[in-house]
Design an enzyme around this catalytic site. Structure first.
Site, short mmCIF file in Angstrom:
data_model
loop_
_atom_site.label_atom_id
_atom_site.label_comp_id
_atom_site.label_asym_id
_atom_site.label_seq_id
_atom_site.Cartn_x
_atom_site.Cartn_y
_atom_site.Cartn_z
N ARG A 75 23.30 54.93 37.55
CA ARG A 75 23.83 54.48 38.84
C ARG A 75 25.12 55.22 39.18
NH1 ARG A 75 21.29 49.92 41.43
NH2 ARG A 75 23.14 49.63 42.72
N GLN A 110 31.93 43.38 47.05
CA GLN A 110 31.24 43.04 45.80
C GLN A 110 30.70 44.31 45.17
OE1 GLN A 110 28.58 39.33 46.58
NE2 GLN A 110 29.08 40.21 48.56
N HIS A 128 33.63 42.54 41.89
CA HIS A 128 32.76 42.73 40.72
C HIS A 128 33.14 43.97 39.91
CE1 HIS A 128 29.58 40.01 42.84
NE2 HIS A 128 30.52 39.32 42.23
N CYS A 168 39.36 50.38 18.57
CA CYS A 168 39.05 49.52 17.42
C CYS A 168 38.09 50.19 16.43
CB CYS A 168 38.50 48.17 17.87
SG CYS A 168 36.85 48.25 18.61
N THR A 207 25.47 41.56 52.61
CA THR A 207 25.38 40.77 51.38
C THR A 207 24.36 39.66 51.55
OG1 THR A 207 26.55 39.41 49.75
CG2 THR A 207 27.42 39.34 51.98
#
Ligand code: OAD
Ligand code: ZN
Length: 262
Positions: A75, A110, A128, A168, A207
């Protein structure tokens, strides 16, 4: 009562002309005419058996990190290969024009793409997150990863493993988006709510209104009775609270609306 229109009527033009503080909530539909598939479209290739909703969850990532990682990489490349459409550029133009006269147009999206920004608009918040941001799935450390660069629109044949986190050394990286079931960034949500409460016109563009809590934001306009106008070719979950529903593609109707505001 909702009035359904297939073009900008004199009443809607009048609302646009008088508005000084416009709040706009956008969703996947505003990027559809640029060629970014919305979340309700059927998928092909590697993800043929999965809906977008199946891939955008913590559980999906835990079950198969490579599949979910590769879907977002794909994407990303797709978004990089497309351009903003006349809907995005109309909003950018209106934002500039309002700012010149002391007004404001705030965009809350969004969408995880960057097409509003590439059209020259400033975005108040990405509810988002952003598809181009990355962080560790385990320790949350942000990570810089160049965006996916697949050739064309064809999904890749093989999934790609997510890189291991440098901070980490054990977690793997994930995209910086909000998945179903995850919390929205609180500050962004609060800023969006404040600007919708203060608006004298609220636009809801592209939306489906199916995903909470983002879909509840336009309802805040009802507190002060600010007019609500939707732009969407289809009926949505939010249609019934609208004063006007402009039924058509935002790439055509937004430029009409913005031109009528002059
Ligand atoms: P959806 O994919 O749910 O809905 C897209 C909407 O765009 C539909 O109502 C279509 O009718 C409309 N649409 C299609 N073409 C259009 C056009 N040319 N002009 C205007 N509207 C058009 O997308 P969202 O509502 O954005 O969340 O979905 C909300 C969230 O669900 C997304 O942000 C994403 C998704 O899963 C996460 O990733 C967390
Ligand atoms: Zn980590």
């Amino acid at each position: 009562m909702v009035r359904q229109l297939d073009q900008v009527s004199p009443e809607v033009a009048d609302l646009a002309r008088r508005a000084q503080r416009v709040a706009v909530l956008t969703g996947a539909g505003i990027s559809a005419e640029s060629g970014v598939p919305t979340f309700r479209e059927v998928q092909t290739g590697l993800w043929e058996r999965f809906s977008a909703a199946d891939l955008a969850t913590v559980e999906a990532y835990e079950a198969d990190p490579a599949r979910v990682w590769t879907w977002y990489r794909w994407r990303q490349s797709l978004i990089r290969q497309v351009d903003p459409n006349p809907g995005h550029t109309a909003l950018a133009r209106w934002q500039k024009a309002l700012r010149q006269t002391g007004g404001e147009l705030s965009i809350v999206t969004q969408n995880v793409d960057d097409l509003h920004e590439r059209a020259g608009a400033e975005v108040l918040g990405h509810l988002h997150g952003s598809i181009f941001a990355h962080r560790c799935f385990e320790c949350d450390a942000p990570a810089d990863v160049p965006a996916g660069n697949y050739n064309g629109w064809q999904p890749p044949d093989q999934p790609e493993e997510p890189p291991v986190c440098a901070a980490c050394g054990s977690g793997t990286l994930r995209p910086g988006v909000v998945w179903f079931g995850e919390m929205l960034p609180m500050e962004t949500f609060d800023a969006a709510a404040a600007c919708i409460r203060a608006a004298d016109l609220v636009l809801v563009v592209g939306t489906s209104g199916m995903v909470q809590p983002a879909a509840s934001l336009p309802l805040l306009a009802l507190e002060r009775g600010a007019p609500l106008v939707e732009i969407n070719p289809e009926q949505t979950e939010l249609s019934e609270v609208m004063d006007y529903s402009l039924r058509g593609p935002s790439g055509q109707l937004l430029p009409q609306l913005v031109d009528s505001a002059r």
